[in-house]
Design a protein around this motif. Sequence first.
Motif, PDB file in Angstrom:
ATOM      1  N   VAL A 292      -5.558  -3.693  -7.735  1.00  0.00           N
ATOM      2  CA  VAL A 292      -5.809  -2.257  -7.875  1.00  0.00           C
ATOM      3  C   VAL A 292      -5.590  -1.879  -9.338  1.00  0.00           C
ATOM      4  O   VAL A 292      -4.897  -2.554 -10.074  1.00  0.00           O
ATOM      5  CB  VAL A 292      -4.885  -1.406  -6.970  1.00  0.00           C
ATOM      6  CG1 VAL A 292      -5.161  -1.674  -5.513  1.00  0.00           C
ATOM      7  CG2 VAL A 292      -3.425  -1.677  -7.282  1.00  0.00           C
ATOM      8  N   ASP A 293      -6.224  -0.780  -9.735  1.00  0.00           N
ATOM      9  CA  ASP A 293      -6.050  -0.263 -11.082  1.00  0.00           C
ATOM     10  C   ASP A 293      -6.337   1.230 -11.061  1.00  0.00           C
ATOM     11  O   ASP A 293      -7.220   1.676 -10.325  1.00  0.00           O
ATOM     12  CB  ASP A 293      -7.004  -0.967 -12.049  1.00  0.00           C
ATOM     13  CG  ASP A 293      -6.491  -0.929 -13.478  1.00  0.00           C
ATOM     14  OD1 ASP A 293      -6.391  -1.999 -14.092  1.00  0.00           O
ATOM     15  OD2 ASP A 293      -6.185   0.169 -13.983  1.00  0.00           O
TER      16      ASP A 293
ATOM     17  N   CYS B 114      -5.359  -4.617 -12.466  1.00  0.00           N
ATOM     18  CA  CYS B 114      -6.261  -5.759 -12.346  1.00  0.00           C
ATOM     19  C   CYS B 114      -7.556  -5.688 -13.145  1.00  0.00           C
ATOM     20  O   CYS B 114      -8.170  -6.708 -13.379  1.00  0.00           O
ATOM     21  CB  CYS B 114      -6.607  -5.983 -10.882  1.00  0.00           C
ATOM     22  SG  CYS B 114      -7.698  -4.723 -10.226  1.00  0.00           S
TER      23      CYS B 114
END
Length: 91
Positions: A82-83, A60
């Motif tokens: 999330v990343d 993201c």
Amino acid sequence: QLNQSESFRSGRVYGMDVSSGAAVAVLLSTIYNKRSSVIRQTENNSDDPIKGKRVLDLCCAPGLKLCMIADLLDESSLVVGVDVSSTRLSS
């Protein structure tokens, strides 16, 4: 140019690549197309396909697509991003 403006440099305005916007449009187009047919078929929108959607963005950062998705869905939808890239998360 956008990147030369004071608003861009201060972080109040962001630019988004056309392909990023297109990805969101494709993702949501089937939802909106279903919604149009439901609205035409009934006046009761309790079965509105746009309500209560769940979106998980696993890559993201920096989050512009995720914000666009959240803006286009209703308040009963859940949008999570999330990343794992600390470089992308810091932007």
